[in-house]
Design a protein around this motif. Sequence first.
Motif, short mmCIF file in Angstrom:
data_model
loop_
_atom_site.label_atom_id
_atom_site.label_comp_id
_atom_site.label_asym_id
_atom_site.label_seq_id
_atom_site.Cartn_x
_atom_site.Cartn_y
_atom_site.Cartn_z
N ALA A 206 0.81 -1.21 0.00
CA ALA A 206 0.00 0.00 0.00
C ALA A 206 0.85 1.26 0.00
N GLN A 207 2.08 1.18 0.51
CA GLN A 207 3.01 2.31 0.48
C GLN A 207 4.43 1.78 0.46
N GLN A 208 5.35 2.65 0.07
CA GLN A 208 6.74 2.23 -0.10
C GLN A 208 7.70 2.80 0.94
N PHE A 209 7.25 3.75 1.74
CA PHE A 209 8.16 4.33 2.73
C PHE A 209 7.37 4.96 3.86
N VAL A 210 8.07 5.23 4.95
CA VAL A 210 7.51 6.00 6.06
C VAL A 210 8.64 6.75 6.74
N LEU A 211 8.35 7.98 7.12
CA LEU A 211 9.33 8.85 7.78
C LEU A 211 8.78 9.27 9.13
N PHE A 212 9.61 9.11 10.16
CA PHE A 212 9.25 9.49 11.53
C PHE A 212 10.31 10.42 12.10
N TRP A 213 9.93 11.21 13.10
CA TRP A 213 10.90 11.97 13.88
C TRP A 213 11.12 11.28 15.22
N ARG A 214 10.06 11.04 15.95
CA ARG A 214 10.19 10.34 17.24
C ARG A 214 10.36 8.85 16.99
N THR A 215 11.26 8.22 17.74
CA THR A 215 11.56 6.81 17.49
C THR A 215 11.60 6.02 18.79
N LEU A 216 10.48 6.01 19.51
CA LEU A 216 10.40 5.20 20.73
C LEU A 216 10.56 3.73 20.36
N PRO A 217 11.34 2.98 21.13
CA PRO A 217 11.73 1.63 20.68
C PRO A 217 10.58 0.68 20.45
N TRP A 218 9.53 0.72 21.29
CA TRP A 218 8.40 -0.21 21.12
C TRP A 218 7.59 0.14 19.87
N ASP A 219 7.70 1.38 19.39
CA ASP A 219 7.00 1.77 18.18
C ASP A 219 7.69 1.25 16.92
N HIS A 220 9.01 1.06 16.97
CA HIS A 220 9.75 0.84 15.74
C HIS A 220 10.62 -0.41 15.68
N ALA A 221 10.98 -0.98 16.81
CA ALA A 221 11.77 -2.22 16.76
C ALA A 221 11.02 -3.33 16.02
N PRO A 222 9.72 -3.54 16.28
CA PRO A 222 9.02 -4.61 15.56
C PRO A 222 8.94 -4.36 14.06
N GLY A 223 8.50 -3.19 13.68
CA GLY A 223 8.27 -2.91 12.27
C GLY A 223 9.53 -2.82 11.44
#
Length: 270
Positions: A206-223
């Motif tokens: 559905a999409q090819q990228f995502v950009l974040f500023w905040r990077t809390l570990p539980w939000d991003h380690a899985p994905g």
Amino acid sequence: MADDTLLDDVAGLLREAAAEVVVPMFRRLDDADISEKAPGEVVTVADREAEELISEGLRRLRPGSVVVGEEAVAEDPELLRHLRGAGDVWLVDPVDGTSNFAAGRRPFALMVALLTDGEPVASWVFDPLAGDLATTRLGEGTYLDGTPVRTAGAVVEVGSLRGTAMTRFLPPEARRTVEAGGERIGELLPGQHCAGREYLDMLTGAQQFVLFWRTLPWDHAPGTLLVRGAGGVARRFDGSDYHPADEGRGLLVATSEEIWAEVREALLEG
């Protein structure tokens, strides 16, 4: 737990937490069930009860392991020291997209990542309303609802790309650069307020990228581990590889090396 059943065992635990705690409370919360744990950050009784259920289950699956849950860290930030520690450490986001959940909106997701000796080695993201479950183990590829997923290899021109830029927390100058660069992207989306769904949408195409500023570990380690397992990349804005224990900000994740470079040039280099 036999090691070859790891993915199924944790997936079953997430399904249990969703079925017994999270989904039954969706659109059934009252004011007493929702509180503010930090300015602009809400937590619900579903977050706390699901984290307790998931954490207890993970400790049973791997005795001696440590659980670093989002709500537990809100009470004891020192738990984050375990992310560089030895042994097995679970990162848990019991309800990713809590603001959506509390408002009776979708999407939301349940997420877990396993770190061994400080390195991510497995992860799970489950959207219970959509029924989407993504899993991966380091070196074994990524699966979406049991089917192998490979995102790398497709050639997409920058003007045809579709992806998300979460600009809310970006510094003003960076926000202006991203928004201006968005005109070069086929479709720049505002975000779904649920990192887990953003990562799932990269696996579905559905999409090819995502950009974040905040990077809390539980939000991003899985994905990030899921996307990497499918052939994508997850890096800081400066090109350094993302690690959940890092305290830096800024994260760009893309479904391939080529797309990551195209999006970085369009959105971050001005």
